[in-house]
Every structure is written in structure tokens, then in C-alpha cells.
Design a protein around this motif. Structure first.
Motif, PDB file in Angstrom:
ATOM      1  N   ASP A  90       0.841  -1.205   0.000  1.00 55.46           N
ATOM      2  CA  ASP A  90       0.000   0.000   0.000  1.00 55.46           C
ATOM      3  C   ASP A  90       0.872   1.249   0.000  1.00 55.46           C
ATOM      4  OD1 ASP A  90      -2.357  -1.431  -0.015  1.00 55.46           O
ATOM      5  OD2 ASP A  90      -2.568  -1.429   2.176  1.00 55.46           O
ATOM      6  N   LYS A  91       1.936   1.206   0.780  1.00 52.20           N
ATOM      7  CA  LYS A  91       2.865   2.336   0.815  1.00 52.20           C
ATOM      8  C   LYS A  91       3.604   2.455  -0.519  1.00 52.20           C
ATOM      9  CE  LYS A  91       6.593   4.413   3.549  1.00 52.20           C
ATOM     10  NZ  LYS A  91       7.563   4.210   4.663  1.00 52.20           N
ATOM     11  N   LEU A  92       3.922   1.305  -1.136  1.00 53.99           N
ATOM     12  CA  LEU A  92       4.589   1.326  -2.441  1.00 53.99           C
ATOM     13  C   LEU A  92       3.695   1.986  -3.484  1.00 53.99           C
ATOM     14  CD1 LEU A  92       7.004   0.475  -4.189  1.00 53.99           C
ATOM     15  CD2 LEU A  92       5.899  -1.758  -4.502  1.00 53.99           C
ATOM     16  N   VAL A  93       2.414   1.652  -3.464  1.00 55.53           N
ATOM     17  CA  VAL A  93       1.458   2.291  -4.380  1.00 55.53           C
ATOM     18  C   VAL A  93       1.422   3.792  -4.148  1.00 55.53           C
ATOM     19  CG1 VAL A  93      -1.005   2.541  -4.917  1.00 55.53           C
ATOM     20  CG2 VAL A  93       0.006   0.257  -4.709  1.00 55.53           C
ATOM     21  N   GLU A  94       1.409   4.186  -2.879  1.00 55.17           N
ATOM     22  CA  GLU A  94       1.346   5.622  -2.539  1.00 55.17           C
ATOM     23  C   GLU A  94       2.582   6.355  -3.029  1.00 55.17           C
ATOM     24  OE1 GLU A  94       2.172   9.208  -0.587  1.00 55.17           O
ATOM     25  OE2 GLU A  94       3.148   7.397   0.173  1.00 55.17           O
TER      26      GLU A  94
END
Length: 260
Positions: A207-211
């Protein structure tokens, strides 16, 4: 500060992108998230046994050309003289022509859909069409050709696999999460899928990678097919009007310069 741009395509396919990036005064960070393995599979052998029957031969990538000429170096001399050839994209066409092949069709839209549109103007009923490629590619092209009445000989000429050594990819993921990568390029759906697969396997926060890919790192796809996969992961991205490496890099730096 020098911009750092990640290239996720195989290293042997990254030379042009690296040069374009360095011409902008940036650093090219080459971290392939897939490898292309040329293979003389049974299906490719079958295609080569029937090459004198072919009415059409379709190359969807440079790797398919490389594979055929690696395993069948006398291919051009023995090809059916009535066989016509289509390629997706000018780079693939250029490589084919350098091998002595005449190209009859290059679609304006460098996608399977663009090629299908070109073939809709041609009578393929009872024609034999050879399509050497990776079996991990989408099925839309061979299905459409069959629907047009063609006999399609689908041959696996190379495999797209995740690199055995994943350390560089894990380091790239960490650098994206730490906001040390200014831009990243994706040139096929698998370059995206493999990045996220490795992130999950190594317990990175996807999720952080997507962000980060959506906000801190400028994410650029080569075209809408790769862009669709990024959409599925929820990654904000852009892609150029012409689906070439040069147009992709030019778009990236226009956007990066607009931010400054």
C-alpha cells in the motif's frame, strides 16, 4: 540534484532508455524486474517445420526475432517467398529489416489492438499465420486472428521470468519507499506485476509502495496496456501518445521539469 530514473525492463533492452535518460542529465538506474530467456521450444520447432506454408508471420517483440535467428540462422533463406510479415512497433520492424526481412504492416497503434485493426482490412480466411512470442502475453491477438478465419500457429519463442537474484529489485523497492527514485518506467505488464510480487514476497508494504509510486515517484508506462495493470494496482501514472521508449522518456522529463 541529479534525477534518478529507474528502468525495469531487461538490461539487454535498456540501452536506448539509458541513453535518453542520460541525455537529460539524469542517472539511469537499471533494475530489471523480468528476464527474457530465448528458448527453442517444441511449439517453435513446429512453427519452423511449417514456415514454407506460412501466409503471414507476426513479430510482436524483438525477442521473438532474436530467438528465431539464434536457433534458425538460415531462416530468411528458407522462408516462403509469399509470406508477408507484420510487426508491432517500429523498433521490432527495424530489427527485422536489419535481418533481411521485408515488413508489410506496422500498425499506427503499437498494440495488439492496433494490429488487429489492420488485419480487419485483409482476408485471412484459410490463411496460415505464425505468431512466435512468449506464452505469458495476452490472448487477444491469436483469438482475433482465429475469429477472422486464420489458422494460427502460436509458438513460444522465449519466456519472461522473474530474475533469480532479486536483491537489486528489493533495493529498488526500498529506494522508492525512501523517496530516492524520481521516476520509474514500465514497458510491459510483467515489469509491474513482478515488482509487486517481489515486494509482497519480501514483506514490503505494498500500500505504501502504491502511494509512493503515485505521488513521490513519477510513474510512466510505455502505453495503455501496461497502464491498465498499473490501474489495477491503484498506481497513478502517465503514458505517451506514441508507445515508444523515446516518447516515454520525453514525457517523463516534461512532467518532471513542470514540477520544478
Amino acid at each position: 540534484m541529479v534525477k534518478r530514473i529507474a528502468i525495469t525492463r531487461p538490461e539487454e533492452r535498456s540501452k536506448a532508455a539509458k541513453e535518453f535518460i542520460e541525455n537529460y542529465g539524469a542517472e539511469a538506474v537499471i533494475v530489471p524486474t523480468l528476464e527474457l530467456r530465448l528458448e527453442n521450444t517444441d511449439s517453435l520447432k513446429e512453427l519452423m517445420e511449417r514456415f514454407d506454408e506460412l501466409d503471414w508471420l507476426i513479430f510482436t517483440s524483438v525477442s521473438s526475432i532474436d530467438s528465431i535467428f539464434k536457433f534458425y540462422p538460415d531462416f530468411v533463406e528458407n522462408l516462403n517467398s509469399d509470406c508477408r510479415i507484420a510487426t508491432i512497433g517500429t523498433k521490432t520492424a527495424e530489427v527485422a529489416m536489419n535481418k533481411g526481412l521485408h515488413i508489410d504492416i506496422i500498425p499506427k497503434d503499437y498494440t495488439a489492438e492496433g494490429l488487429i485493426e489492420e488485419f480487419e482490412r485483409i482476408d485471412l480466411n484459410n490463411k496460415i499465420v505464425g505468431v512466435p512470442r512468449t506464452f505469458s502475453a495476452r490472448t487477444i491477438l491469436p483469438k482475433a486472428l482465429k475469429d477472422m478465419g486464420a489458422e494460427v500457429i502460436l509458438a513460444e519463442s522465449y519466456k519472461s521470468v522473474i530474475p533469480e537474484d532479486k536483491n537489486d529489485i528489493i533495493n529498488l523497492i526500498n529506494e522508492i519507499l525512501d523517496e530516492n527514485i524520481d521516476g520509474i518506467t514500465f514497458t510491459s505488464p510483467l515489469t509491474v506485476v513482478n515488482l509487486f510480487k517481489i515486494a509482497e514476497e519480501n514483506e514490503r508494504d505494498t500500500d505504501k509502495l502504491v502511494e509512493k509510486l503515485s505521488n513521490s515517484t513519477l510513474t510512466v508506462a510505455i502505453g495503455p496496456i501496461t497502464g491498465k495493470i498499473l490501474d489495477e494496482y491503484g498506481v497513478r501514472h502517465i503514458y505517451p501518445e506514441r508507445y515508444t521508449v523515446k516518447d516515454m522518456i520525453d514525457l517523463m522529463f516534461r512532467e518532471l521539469n513542470n514540477k520544478n
